[in-house]
Scaffold this active site. Sequence first.
Site, mmCIF file in Angstrom:
data_model
loop_
_atom_site.group_PDB
_atom_site.id
_atom_site.type_symbol
_atom_site.label_atom_id
_atom_site.label_comp_id
_atom_site.label_asym_id
_atom_site.label_seq_id
_atom_site.Cartn_x
_atom_site.Cartn_y
_atom_site.Cartn_z
ATOM 1 C CE1 TYR A 129 -3.110 -2.947 0.270
ATOM 2 C CE2 TYR A 129 -3.410 -2.494 2.609
ATOM 3 C CZ TYR A 129 -3.703 -3.244 1.480
ATOM 4 O OH TYR A 129 -4.597 -4.281 1.580
ATOM 5 C CG LEU B 130 -22.314 -2.662 -0.917
ATOM 6 C CD1 LEU B 130 -22.691 -3.134 0.473
ATOM 7 C CD2 LEU B 130 -22.273 -3.827 -1.891
ATOM 8 C CG PHE C 62 -13.267 -4.109 -1.983
ATOM 9 C CD1 PHE C 62 -12.501 -3.075 -1.486
ATOM 10 C CD2 PHE C 62 -12.897 -4.674 -3.200
ATOM 11 C CE1 PHE C 62 -11.389 -2.604 -2.179
ATOM 12 C CE2 PHE C 62 -11.792 -4.208 -3.905
ATOM 13 C CZ PHE C 62 -11.041 -3.181 -3.389
ATOM 14 N N PRO C 63 -15.938 -4.505 2.233
ATOM 15 C CG PRO C 63 -15.730 -3.719 4.422
ATOM 16 C CD PRO C 63 -14.926 -4.033 3.199
ATOM 17 C CG LEU C 64 -18.776 -0.423 3.720
ATOM 18 C CD1 LEU C 64 -18.462 0.943 4.303
ATOM 19 C CD2 LEU C 64 -20.137 -0.919 4.209
ATOM 20 N N GLY C 65 -18.357 -2.520 -0.718
ATOM 21 C CA GLY C 65 -18.359 -2.483 -2.171
ATOM 22 C C GLY C 65 -17.072 -2.025 -2.801
ATOM 23 N N GLY C 66 -16.147 -1.465 -2.009
ATOM 24 C CA GLY C 66 -14.861 -1.031 -2.556
ATOM 25 C C GLY C 66 -14.957 0.292 -3.286
ATOM 26 C CG PHE C 67 -11.815 1.341 -5.799
ATOM 27 C CD1 PHE C 67 -11.191 2.331 -5.071
ATOM 28 C CD2 PHE C 67 -11.128 0.156 -6.014
ATOM 29 C CE1 PHE C 67 -9.904 2.179 -4.573
ATOM 30 C CE2 PHE C 67 -9.838 -0.021 -5.532
ATOM 31 C CZ PHE C 67 -9.227 0.987 -4.808
#
Length: 293
Positions: free
Chosen positions: A68, A225, A217-222
């Site tokens: 990173y 959701l 990506f628990p919220l969808g990532g880039f």
Amino acid sequence: MTALSPSLSLPGGTWALGDLTVTRFGYGAMQLAGPWVMGPPADRDGAIAVLREAVDLGITHIDTSDAYGPRITNRLIREALHPYPESLRIVTKVGARRDEQGGWPTARQPDQLRRQVEENLESLGLEVLDLVNLRLGDAEGPKAGSIAEAFETLVDLQRQGVIRHLGVSNATAEQVAEAQGIAPIVCVQNMYNLAHRHDDELIDRLAAERIAYVPFFPLGGFSPLQSATLSAVAARLDATPMSVALAWLLHRSPNILLIPGTSSVAHLRENITGARLSLSDEDLAELDKIGRE
């Protein structure tokens, strides 16, 4: 939503990664680097503040990688938190590099893996890494194939005492089983969220074996959701869709550990408060349909 008080416990309680206890609500450091996880953050002081706030709020699980930045987030973690609190567990991963175009070329040859472990030790200022995940597949997702040579390299480093526990990331169910046939693992880190439910069977198997599942990506990532059902449940609960998505993950299975990332102290606190949201059986049944449509 009510403001978070440091005296309140984190949502989800704790989980054991082998002999290491961590909070189920953790923190993912990827977003502390610059755009597309390249270069330094625009607000270095803000990045340091987020890390210190995470620890102050009781988080004991920080996920990172020397890729990173590259080498940006590990150095920020060291600057902000070293010497580390005794309860803090830093989880890193090896198996990929960054190129000048921002790509994620694989780097899983034995000499590459050994060098990456050394670099993580150096940049974090540690003599032993608590947990190292072997990153498999590529930027497009998991890829079938044997992982024996790469995983055995990490097992050898574990025997040498520089790695405490092992896991796999971006792995197929078959690769998880192959790793387990070589040496014990304490976690699997794969993409998973309300809309991407391909690992449901794997999560349940790992839960029965007391092995953690850590969704990235628990919220969808880039691409955050998007779901009419999610929005409807959130509106009914007077909450944000992202809060509902985090709370659902904690309800989904007791072995799921959250590592949502953010570069904002306010957003970190919002995520913690949101994940504490109580979901009824009706809410859960509605949300369960999203990834199965």
